[in-house]
Design a protein around this motif. Structure first.
Motif, PDB file in Angstrom:
ATOM      1  N   VAL A  90     -33.040   0.198  41.884  1.00  0.00           N
ATOM      2  CA  VAL A  90     -32.129  -1.023  42.224  1.00  0.00           C
ATOM      3  C   VAL A  90     -32.467  -1.860  41.360  1.00  0.00           C
ATOM      4  N   ASP A  91     -33.510  -2.312  40.687  1.00  0.00           N
ATOM      5  CA  ASP A  91     -33.710  -3.335  39.663  1.00  0.00           C
ATOM      6  C   ASP A  91     -32.910  -3.060  38.459  1.00  0.00           C
ATOM      7  N   ALA A  92     -33.006  -1.822  38.027  1.00  0.00           N
ATOM      8  CA  ALA A  92     -32.165  -1.524  36.757  1.00  0.00           C
ATOM      9  C   ALA A  92     -30.542  -1.771  36.997  1.00  0.00           C
ATOM     10  N   MET A  93     -30.439  -1.292  38.324  1.00  0.00           N
ATOM     11  CA  MET A  93     -29.022  -1.551  38.509  1.00  0.00           C
ATOM     12  C   MET A  93     -28.607  -2.928  38.610  1.00  0.00           C
ATOM     13  N   ALA A  94     -29.339  -3.861  39.127  1.00  0.00           N
ATOM     14  CA  ALA A  94     -29.149  -5.353  39.405  1.00  0.00           C
ATOM     15  C   ALA A  94     -28.905  -5.977  38.081  1.00  0.00           C
ATOM     16  N   HIS A  95     -29.911  -5.457  37.122  1.00  0.00           N
ATOM     17  CA  HIS A  95     -29.583  -6.064  35.841  1.00  0.00           C
ATOM     18  C   HIS A  95     -28.135  -5.707  35.064  1.00  0.00           C
ATOM     19  N   CYS A  96     -27.686  -4.461  35.449  1.00  0.00           N
ATOM     20  CA  CYS A  96     -26.583  -4.104  34.887  1.00  0.00           C
ATOM     21  C   CYS A  96     -25.338  -4.823  35.642  1.00  0.00           C
TER      22      CYS A  96
ATOM     23  N   TYR B  71     -22.480  -0.679  28.480  1.00  0.00           N
ATOM     24  CA  TYR B  71     -23.826  -0.665  28.939  1.00  0.00           C
ATOM     25  C   TYR B  71     -23.913  -0.754  30.325  1.00  0.00           C
ATOM     26  N   ALA B  72     -23.404  -1.916  31.060  1.00  0.00           N
ATOM     27  CA  ALA B  72     -23.549  -2.216  32.158  1.00  0.00           C
ATOM     28  C   ALA B  72     -22.914  -1.203  33.203  1.00  0.00           C
ATOM     29  N   LEU B  73     -21.884  -0.781  33.065  1.00  0.00           N
ATOM     30  CA  LEU B  73     -20.986  -0.124  33.798  1.00  0.00           C
ATOM     31  C   LEU B  73     -21.781   1.573  33.904  1.00  0.00           C
ATOM     32  N   GLN B  74     -22.137   1.926  32.356  1.00  0.00           N
ATOM     33  CA  GLN B  74     -22.651   3.231  32.489  1.00  0.00           C
ATOM     34  C   GLN B  74     -24.193   3.300  33.352  1.00  0.00           C
ATOM     35  N   GLY B  75     -24.950   2.164  33.232  1.00  0.00           N
ATOM     36  CA  GLY B  75     -26.080   1.958  34.028  1.00  0.00           C
ATOM     37  C   GLY B  75     -26.060   1.876  35.471  1.00  0.00           C
ATOM     38  N   ILE B  76     -24.848   1.165  35.970  1.00  0.00           N
ATOM     39  CA  ILE B  76     -24.598   1.168  37.344  1.00  0.00           C
ATOM     40  C   ILE B  76     -24.198   2.924  37.801  1.00  0.00           C
TER      41      ILE B  76
ATOM     42  N   THR C 118     -35.781  16.608  37.111  1.00  0.00           N
ATOM     43  CA  THR C 118     -35.940  15.984  35.840  1.00  0.00           C
ATOM     44  C   THR C 118     -34.443  15.293  34.943  1.00  0.00           C
ATOM     45  N   GLU C 119     -33.261  15.955  35.538  1.00  0.00           N
ATOM     46  CA  GLU C 119     -32.188  15.228  35.103  1.00  0.00           C
ATOM     47  C   GLU C 119     -32.148  13.754  35.758  1.00  0.00           C
ATOM     48  N   ALA C 120     -32.341  13.786  37.122  1.00  0.00           N
ATOM     49  CA  ALA C 120     -32.145  12.416  37.739  1.00  0.00           C
ATOM     50  C   ALA C 120     -33.205  11.410  36.975  1.00  0.00           C
ATOM     51  N   ARG C 121     -34.427  11.803  36.804  1.00  0.00           N
ATOM     52  CA  ARG C 121     -35.384  10.900  36.345  1.00  0.00           C
ATOM     53  C   ARG C 121     -34.964  10.417  34.648  1.00  0.00           C
ATOM     54  N   ALA C 122     -34.511  11.352  33.957  1.00  0.00           N
ATOM     55  CA  ALA C 122     -33.976  10.943  32.568  1.00  0.00           C
ATOM     56  C   ALA C 122     -32.496  10.053  32.779  1.00  0.00           C
ATOM     57  N   GLY C 123     -31.767  10.358  33.950  1.00  0.00           N
ATOM     58  CA  GLY C 123     -30.641   9.297  34.049  1.00  0.00           C
ATOM     59  C   GLY C 123     -31.018   8.001  34.441  1.00  0.00           C
ATOM     60  N   LEU C 124     -32.056   7.971  35.172  1.00  0.00           N
ATOM     61  CA  LEU C 124     -32.561   6.673  35.651  1.00  0.00           C
ATOM     62  C   LEU C 124     -33.613   5.907  34.607  1.00  0.00           C
ATOM     63  N   SER C 125     -34.274   6.733  33.578  1.00  0.00           N
ATOM     64  CA  SER C 125     -34.714   6.050  32.513  1.00  0.00           C
ATOM     65  C   SER C 125     -33.657   5.236  31.540  1.00  0.00           C
ATOM     66  N   LEU C 126     -32.646   6.145  31.544  1.00  0.00           N
ATOM     67  CA  LEU C 126     -31.537   5.641  30.531  1.00  0.00           C
ATOM     68  C   LEU C 126     -30.805   4.417  31.156  1.00  0.00           C
ATOM     69  N   ALA C 127     -30.725   4.407  32.544  1.00  0.00           N
ATOM     70  CA  ALA C 127     -30.200   3.296  33.264  1.00  0.00           C
ATOM     71  C   ALA C 127     -30.831   1.921  33.046  1.00  0.00           C
ATOM     72  N   ALA C 128     -32.291   2.230  33.101  1.00  0.00           N
ATOM     73  CA  ALA C 128     -33.300   1.207  32.950  1.00  0.00           C
ATOM     74  C   ALA C 128     -33.186   0.581  31.456  1.00  0.00           C
ATOM     75  N   PHE C 129     -33.036   1.600  30.405  1.00  0.00           N
ATOM     76  CA  PHE C 129     -32.835   1.106  29.117  1.00  0.00           C
ATOM     77  C   PHE C 129     -31.613   0.356  28.863  1.00  0.00           C
ATOM     78  N   TYR C 130     -30.357   0.932  29.524  1.00  0.00           N
ATOM     79  CA  TYR C 130     -29.198   0.010  29.415  1.00  0.00           C
ATOM     80  C   TYR C 130     -29.394  -1.113  30.283  1.00  0.00           C
ATOM     81  N   GLY C 131     -30.096  -1.457  31.312  1.00  0.00           N
ATOM     82  CA  GLY C 131     -30.212  -2.575  31.979  1.00  0.00           C
ATOM     83  C   GLY C 131     -30.908  -3.625  30.900  1.00  0.00           C
ATOM     84  N   GLY C 132     -31.906  -2.830  30.250  1.00  0.00           N
ATOM     85  CA  GLY C 132     -32.564  -3.922  29.393  1.00  0.00           C
ATOM     86  C   GLY C 132     -31.619  -4.604  28.229  1.00  0.00           C
TER      87      GLY C 132
END
Lengths: 372, 372
Positions: free
Chosen positions: A187-193, A209-214, A231-245
């Motif tokens: 949720v934090d990653a999503m909130a950044h986006c 980046y923001a919309l892709q992260g959300i 593993t796919e879900a974990r990767a997607g969330l790591s990417l969302a966090a990166f995009y949030g950053g």
């Protein structure tokens, strides 16, 4: 309004290794770069798995605490004496401390000398960031937050010198994150986006980046909470966090983060939980000022934006389905504190000035009461 | 198939200034970084506007030629002696030469010592890239191409040391690009995106840039060709070129570029024109292997993908509407050369091996004949 012609400064580590198993790239990079004395900044959980870094014997400050304060930082800087490479290995707290350690080690300076924007000196050491949660996106940013124990406020330090030379975003490292932390950090990653997407400073280059992260959080967060081995879900969330950053750099957050900080500084609530509790209320409060973008956020999270109440209910349901108790009262917050918290949040102008609508102290208190 | 978990290495300059007027950031950055002897690598058109850089008196190699060869490079390296910062200022030819100058200056090495992947030494000088066209995306990449006059082939050199410290992507610099060059370079940017999008090496992290780049070209290229003063369109194309450059790094191009190289080396056709002439034919030839992605490309460019012939006609019409004569014969290509060109193109395995379908020499010749 910012359009495609509006100047924007984009900073990101020049090298990012992303993907499953990329932690194994670290040792070669350290050797090829000629570093002799790597030093790891980690929380206790990650300090216990240093061998995973493949660096053999390395120095380590392994007692990064959640919401670290200036004393925790000072201890880390002292321990890092003699290092030529600092490696942040953990969540946002470890990576934020690593940034500060990297600019402070070997320099006759303390936090007070470098806090704020653009005061930190050039690094004398290398810096690598390795996130082990999918949340803060600190691995790709130039900003670090520590708590001032005296004032209970967050001290922000920001400098291009705090940008890592290398970030390794290996979702395999997040597989053991327990469901409630997965939920909160996601949720934090999503909130950044979402906050950057609706900010007054929003920029078309960052909106993508923001919309892709959300969308990634909408697609994968519940899956990762329900099955940590996905593993796919974990990767997607790591990417969302990166995009949030990426969103945090030139745009940054707004009211959602401002209102969640008092929950962290006063009650030591994990940053992600604090954000989740506030998110539905700020999304709803800002909806009238950003109707199209709010509709896109809602759709990405699986509900339709209607009235303010619909948006609040939809976003609350999204978070509650992740197993989060969405009432402030359930997290030890004292009702008597809400006014003081509202005053504290209202003072965080570096964030609130960019919120798409102005929020008074009374309106912020009203949000806290509703969330209570 | 690559999915979200597949490892990928992302390289990009750690700092990018993007947007209208950002060229003015250069002088401050040079001063703050402590460089004393900047040296500009430019084509004659841009060499004539050195004062725009705001650096006062600077050294300059101002005779970069289109499709530069190894002699042009050697002259640039000799001229750069004593520089501590190399600035590429121009289109892809100037920026590619600047990359090579930056790793060769002050080193007892020539092109033959560093060509291929990962052979270039660490730079002893800084490197800044400033594109003045919206096409190659060379400003964000690690690769440079020069022509070998003996073999008429392109020599590719690639190294992380050839990545710039700073890229300044200021669309204002492209406002004076004439319509036919705008058209050709815009198609080049789009081709980078489209070929990476459909490559065997395509990766979800790059697909987002690829599709955005294609959409930007679809939305803005005709506008910029028809009205060079359209600032929003110019900015959109600069962004598309930047995204195309991101696509080149970890994924790169496929048959479209392989088939267009002989047009550049043999007939000195501008790289963008060569790409445009080939693009519709390769898009159509690859459609059956990548139906969904081909449909997205077609839609982004304003037509619907149907049969192979429909795709070829739609893409040809898109390019023709930009004022490009889409027949090879109109550009001085000799029909007798087509077989030799097909053999030359077929030998470019570093690109063709990643094309979504295998193309024989006969099939390549057939494409040239159809384009003739």
């Amino acid at each position: 309004m910012h359009d495609l012609t509006t100047p924007i400064e984009l900073r990101r580590p020049a090298l990012i290794h992303y993907g499953s198993g990329t932690l194994e790239k670290l040792a070669d990079w350290v050797a090829a770069s000629g570093y002799k004395a790597p030093f790891v900044v980690a929380d206790p959980v990650n300090a216990a798995r240093l061998p995973a870094l493949g660096l053999g014997e390395v120095g380590c400050f392994g007692t990064v605490v959640p919401e670290p304060d200036s004393d925790n930082l000072a201890a880390a800087v002292a321990a890092a004496e003699g290092a030529d490479l600092v490696i942040g290995f953990g969540g946002g707290s470890a990576m934020d401390l690593a940034k500060l350690v990297a600019v402070l080690v070997g320099q006759p300076l303390g936090l007070a000398d470098i806090s704020g924007p653009n005061r930190a000196p050039a690094r004398k050491v290398g810096l690598v960031q390795i996130p082990t949660t999918a949340g803060t996106g600190s691995e790709v940013g130039t900003r670090a937050l520590v708590t001032d124990p005296a004032s209970n406020s967050k001290i922000a330090t920001e400098s291009p010198h705090m940008l890592a030379d290398l970030a390794i975003i290996d979702p395999d490292l997040t597989m053991t994150v327990p469901p409630h932390v997965t939920a909160a950090t996601g949720v934090d990653a999503m909130a950044h986006c979402a906050e950057a997407f609706t900010s007054k400073r929003a920029h078309p280059l960052i909106d993508g980046y923001a919309l892709q992260g959300i969308e990634l959080v909408g697609r994968y967060l519940r899956r990762a909470v329900e099955d940590g081995a996905d593993t796919e879900a974990r990767a997607g969330l790591s990417l969302a966090a990166f995009y949030g950053g990426i969103c945090l750099g030139p745009v940054n957050t707004t009211a959602g983060h401002a209102l969640s900080y008092p929950l962290g500084t006063r009650y030591k609530l994990p940053h992600g939980i604090a954000n989740a509790l506030i998110f539905p209320h700020v999304l709803a409060a800002n909806a009238a000022a950003r109707p199209e973008k709010t509709a896109l956020i809602a759709r990405a999270l699986g509900f339709e934006a209607g009235s303010e109440a619909d948006i609040r209910d939809g976003a609350t349901a999204f978070c509650a389905a992740l197993g989060l108790d969405m009432r402030l009262r359930a997290h030890g917050v004292a009702e008597d504190d809400l006014r003081a918290m509202a005053e504290e949040a209202h003072a965080i102008r570096r964030l609130l000035d960019w919120n798409p609508r102005d929020l008074s102290v009374d309106e912020i208190e009203e949000i806290y009461r509703r969330a209570y």
